[in-house]
Motif scaffolding. Structure first.
Motif, mmCIF file in Angstrom:
data_model
loop_
_atom_site.group_PDB
_atom_site.id
_atom_site.type_symbol
_atom_site.label_atom_id
_atom_site.label_comp_id
_atom_site.label_asym_id
_atom_site.label_seq_id
_atom_site.Cartn_x
_atom_site.Cartn_y
_atom_site.Cartn_z
ATOM 1 N N THR A 5 0.852 -1.182 0.000
ATOM 2 C CA THR A 5 0.000 0.000 0.000
ATOM 3 C C THR A 5 0.888 1.232 0.000
ATOM 4 O O THR A 5 1.745 1.386 0.868
ATOM 5 C CB THR A 5 -0.907 0.017 1.252
ATOM 6 N N ARG A 6 0.669 2.095 -0.974
ATOM 7 C CA ARG A 6 1.471 3.311 -1.063
ATOM 8 C C ARG A 6 0.550 4.497 -0.933
ATOM 9 O O ARG A 6 -0.478 4.577 -1.607
ATOM 10 C CB ARG A 6 2.219 3.357 -2.403
ATOM 11 N N ARG A 8 -0.623 8.185 -1.571
ATOM 12 C CA ARG A 8 -0.499 9.106 -2.687
ATOM 13 C C ARG A 8 0.159 10.380 -2.198
ATOM 14 O O ARG A 8 -0.209 10.927 -1.171
ATOM 15 C CB ARG A 8 -1.873 9.417 -3.260
ATOM 16 N N SER A 9 1.139 10.832 -2.919
ATOM 17 C CA SER A 9 1.821 12.077 -2.575
ATOM 18 C C SER A 9 0.922 13.252 -2.958
ATOM 19 O O SER A 9 0.317 13.252 -4.025
ATOM 20 C CB SER A 9 3.146 12.149 -3.341
ATOM 21 N N THR A 11 -0.153 17.068 -4.059
ATOM 22 C CA THR A 11 0.340 18.015 -5.050
ATOM 23 C C THR A 11 0.720 19.316 -4.354
ATOM 24 O O THR A 11 0.264 19.589 -3.220
ATOM 25 C CB THR A 11 -0.737 18.316 -6.105
ATOM 26 N N LEU A 71 3.227 13.112 2.290
ATOM 27 C CA LEU A 71 2.454 11.877 2.425
ATOM 28 C C LEU A 71 1.325 11.976 3.438
ATOM 29 O O LEU A 71 0.248 11.441 3.226
ATOM 30 C CB LEU A 71 3.373 10.705 2.775
#
Length: 187
Positions: A5-6, A8-9, A11, A71
């Motif tokens: 599981t990553r 989302r960075s 914006t 993050l």
């Protein structure tokens, strides 16, 4: 193989909105000061009065801006104890998090202990009084470090090193002691 599981960075635009929501009334986030780092997004913060008047007396005191974690969206207020470059590097290196300082090897015990003293490391002594448990920090001293060298690696857990980046760099160059930093796990 389990799925990774990553997160989302965020914006830069999202980070700007988060920074705006974080600041106190009467202050403004300057959009054109955006700096992106490995950790997140930096924005300079000033007073609305300064933006309106340009008068130096309206500048905020003790602030170097805010850094938004890309993050988590956490906002970190940067003080004026150091310049901006210091703060950006310290956060990129994770020094805002509790770290375990692990002494791997020592060649000169006295000089190694002196080098570690610069980090101002401490440990907690729980003390019960009036039905409450108080956590009293106590600093390690020279003798504590020298004793710890009897059993290497020696671990000094949950240290706050955000203000000690230059001291850590000096220790990295010191031939008398070899340390490693690990993210602290647990309470």
């Amino acid at each position: 193989m389990p799925a990774v599981t990553r997160l989302r960075s965020m914006t830069p635009k999202e980070a700007f909105t988060v920074a705006e929501m974080h600041i106190e009334p009467g202050f403004a986030v300057e959009r054109d000061t955006l700096r992106e780092t490995a950790f997140g997004f930096y924005f300079h913060v000033t007073t609305k009065d300064y933006l309106r008047t340009g008068d130096l007396v309206d500048l905020p005191v003790g602030s170097c801006g805010v850094l938004v974690d890309r993050l988590t969206g956490d906002v970190h207020d940067l003080g004026s104890a150091f310049g901006l470059e210091y703060w950006l590097e310290a956060y990129d290196r994770g020094l805002h998090l509790p770290m375990d300082v692990v002494v791997l090897s020592v060649s000169d015990r006295q000089r190694a202990a002196s080098a570690l003293m610069r980090l101002q490391m401490s440990y907690i002594i729980p003390e019960v009084a009036y039905g409450e448990t108080w956590t009293i920090p106590k600093h390690y001293n020279q003798k504590d470090f020298i004793r710890s060298f009897d059993s290497l690696p020696a671990r000094f857990g949950a240290q706050r090193l955000i203000f000690r980046m230059h001291d850590l760099d000096a220790i990295d160059e010191n031939p008398d002691v070899n340390i490693e930093l690990e993210l602290h796990k647990g309470g």
